[in-house]
Design a protein around this motif. Structure first.
Motif, short mmCIF file in Angstrom:
data_model
loop_
_atom_site.label_atom_id
_atom_site.label_comp_id
_atom_site.label_asym_id
_atom_site.label_seq_id
_atom_site.Cartn_x
_atom_site.Cartn_y
_atom_site.Cartn_z
N UNK A 148 25.62 27.44 -32.35
CA UNK A 148 25.54 26.12 -32.95
C UNK A 148 24.14 25.57 -32.89
N UNK A 149 23.87 24.69 -33.83
CA UNK A 149 22.55 24.10 -33.89
C UNK A 149 22.19 23.68 -35.30
N UNK A 150 20.87 23.50 -35.46
CA UNK A 150 20.30 23.08 -36.74
C UNK A 150 19.85 24.34 -37.46
N UNK A 151 20.66 24.76 -38.46
CA UNK A 151 20.35 25.99 -39.19
C UNK A 151 19.36 25.75 -40.32
N UNK A 152 19.10 24.49 -40.63
CA UNK A 152 18.22 24.14 -41.75
C UNK A 152 18.64 24.84 -43.05
N UNK A 153 19.96 25.05 -43.17
CA UNK A 153 20.56 25.57 -44.40
C UNK A 153 21.83 24.75 -44.66
N UNK A 154 21.99 24.28 -45.88
CA UNK A 154 23.24 23.65 -46.29
C UNK A 154 24.09 24.74 -46.94
N UNK A 155 25.20 25.13 -46.29
CA UNK A 155 25.90 26.35 -46.72
C UNK A 155 26.33 26.37 -48.18
N UNK A 156 26.82 25.25 -48.73
CA UNK A 156 27.13 25.25 -50.16
C UNK A 156 26.92 23.85 -50.73
N UNK A 157 27.19 23.68 -52.01
CA UNK A 157 26.82 22.44 -52.69
C UNK A 157 27.62 21.22 -52.21
N UNK A 158 28.75 21.44 -51.54
CA UNK A 158 29.46 20.30 -50.95
C UNK A 158 28.65 19.68 -49.82
N UNK A 159 27.67 20.43 -49.30
CA UNK A 159 26.94 20.02 -48.10
C UNK A 159 25.65 19.27 -48.40
N UNK A 160 25.42 18.91 -49.67
CA UNK A 160 24.24 18.12 -50.03
C UNK A 160 24.67 16.97 -50.93
N UNK A 161 23.89 15.87 -50.89
CA UNK A 161 24.31 14.67 -51.61
C UNK A 161 24.21 14.84 -53.12
N UNK A 162 23.30 15.67 -53.57
CA UNK A 162 23.13 15.85 -55.01
C UNK A 162 22.57 17.25 -55.26
N UNK A 163 23.43 18.19 -55.59
CA UNK A 163 22.96 19.57 -55.78
C UNK A 163 21.84 19.68 -56.80
N UNK A 164 21.90 18.85 -57.85
CA UNK A 164 20.85 18.93 -58.87
C UNK A 164 19.51 18.47 -58.31
N UNK A 165 19.56 17.37 -57.52
CA UNK A 165 18.31 16.84 -56.96
C UNK A 165 17.72 17.80 -55.93
N UNK A 166 18.58 18.56 -55.26
CA UNK A 166 18.12 19.48 -54.23
C UNK A 166 17.69 20.83 -54.79
N UNK A 167 18.08 21.08 -56.03
CA UNK A 167 17.81 22.39 -56.62
C UNK A 167 16.31 22.68 -56.62
N UNK A 168 15.96 23.89 -56.22
CA UNK A 168 14.55 24.27 -56.16
C UNK A 168 13.91 24.02 -54.81
N UNK A 169 14.60 23.27 -53.93
CA UNK A 169 14.05 23.00 -52.61
C UNK A 169 14.56 23.99 -51.58
N UNK A 170 14.04 23.83 -50.35
CA UNK A 170 14.58 24.62 -49.25
C UNK A 170 15.96 24.08 -48.86
N UNK A 171 16.61 24.80 -47.98
CA UNK A 171 17.94 24.50 -47.43
C UNK A 171 19.09 24.88 -48.38
N UNK A 172 18.82 25.04 -49.66
CA UNK A 172 19.89 25.33 -50.62
C UNK A 172 19.62 26.59 -51.45
N UNK A 173 18.50 27.24 -51.24
CA UNK A 173 18.15 28.36 -52.11
C UNK A 173 19.12 29.53 -51.88
N UNK A 174 19.36 30.33 -52.90
CA UNK A 174 20.29 31.46 -52.74
C UNK A 174 19.90 32.38 -51.58
N UNK A 175 18.63 32.65 -51.39
CA UNK A 175 18.22 33.56 -50.31
C UNK A 175 18.55 32.98 -48.94
N UNK A 176 18.33 31.67 -48.77
CA UNK A 176 18.68 31.04 -47.49
C UNK A 176 20.19 31.09 -47.27
N UNK A 177 20.95 30.80 -48.32
CA UNK A 177 22.40 30.81 -48.18
C UNK A 177 22.93 32.22 -47.92
#
Length: 265
Positions: A148-177
């Motif tokens: 447990x801890x801070x993974x600095x990854x939001x596992x899927x789009x339910x885990x961010x406030x706005x998937x479109x706004x987050x797109x292209x940033x860290x924490x949501x990229x396919x490679x991180x997921x």
DNA sequence: ATGGTCGTCCAACGA
């Protein structure tokens, strides 16, 4: 058994809040990230006075992880037991493994990654990959393990406030997921997702722009339990109250409750 | 109005 994780964003600045929270919530084990302390600055006496045994792995100024336990601590291992990741993050204080009451407890503070394509982004991917090798070195999926801890990854789009706004940033990229998924595939269950499938459950909110009050957050603080431990899961929550009031961390604690082990037949 | 805040420690920098 209650196991919690909390990125406190400086244990020195946050100790009054952490101490009060321990007194009110009384987790059995608290995994702490971003203590930002050297080992000799860890407030061991205050932790003991609160009723906890503390183990700290720090470097001062940045990073730093700890486990606070009131059910004992042994088998302490600082950093990676397997091959360390390539890059500077290998020598950063981001990983601590202990055993508490028969459960292997791994506290993680994954690198932020800075920006997609940045050198630190590739180091983050390597770090997450090395975590799988670390798990292989310290436990098997049949053990009772909590990562447990801070993974600095939001596992899927339910885990961010706005998937479109987050797109292209860290924490949501396919490679991180994908790197995160390989950790889960080792044999772990995201216990919050085992209980809730709602979008909009977050554990971190930016200090800026009133993000907390506008419900603009991400779920990046995770409790991952091996199958034998997850089978005892009773409940899991994000303590949003800890994000309110005076001088909060930008992260809230996440905590899970596990039923006692069944007595041997 | 197109930022907005913290922490580290006093200058920016990282998150």
């Amino acid at each position: 058994m209650r196991i919690a994780t909390w990125n406190v964003n400086s244990l020195k600045a946050r100790w009054p809040r952490v101490e009060a929270w321990l007194g009110q919530v009384a987790p059995d084990v608290l995994c702490v990230q971003e203590t930002k302390l050297a080992d000799d600055a860890f407030p061991a006496l205050s932790v003991a006075a609160a009723g906890y045994e503390g183990v700290h792995h720090g470097q001062g100024r940045w990073n730093g992880v700890a486990v606070l336990s009131r059910v004992g601590v042994d088998d302490v291992r600082h950093g990676f037991a397997g091959p360390p990741p390539q890059g500077a993050s290998a020598s950063e204080a981001r990983l601590l493994t202990v055993r508490c009451d028969g459960v292997v407890v791994v506290t993680v503070y994954a690198p932020n990654g800075r920006a997609v394509g940045h050198e630190q982004y590739y180091e983050k991917l390597a770090w997450l990959k090395a975590l799988v090798d670390h798990l292989d070195a310290v436990a098997t999926p049949g053990d009772e393990v909590v990562v447990c801890g801070d993974f600095n990854v939001a596992p899927d789009d339910r885990d961010v406030w706005d998937p479109a706004a987050c797109h292209g940033g860290t924490h949501v990229s396919p490679a991180e997921r994908e790197a995160y998924q390989r950790i889960v595939d080792w044999g772990l269950v995201d216990v919050l997702r085992a209980r809730f499938d709602d979008a909009g459950i977050y554990s971190w909110w930016d200090y800026r722009a009133g993000a907390f009050h506008r419900h603009l957050g991400m779920r990046i603080d995770l409790v991952l339990a091996s199958t034998p431990l997850a089978s005892r899961l009773e409940w899991v929550l994000v303590d949003r109250n800890a994000r309110k009031g005076q001088a909060p961390s930008d992260h809230a604690p996440v905590m899970a409750g596990f039923a006692p082990r069944s007595p041997a037949p």
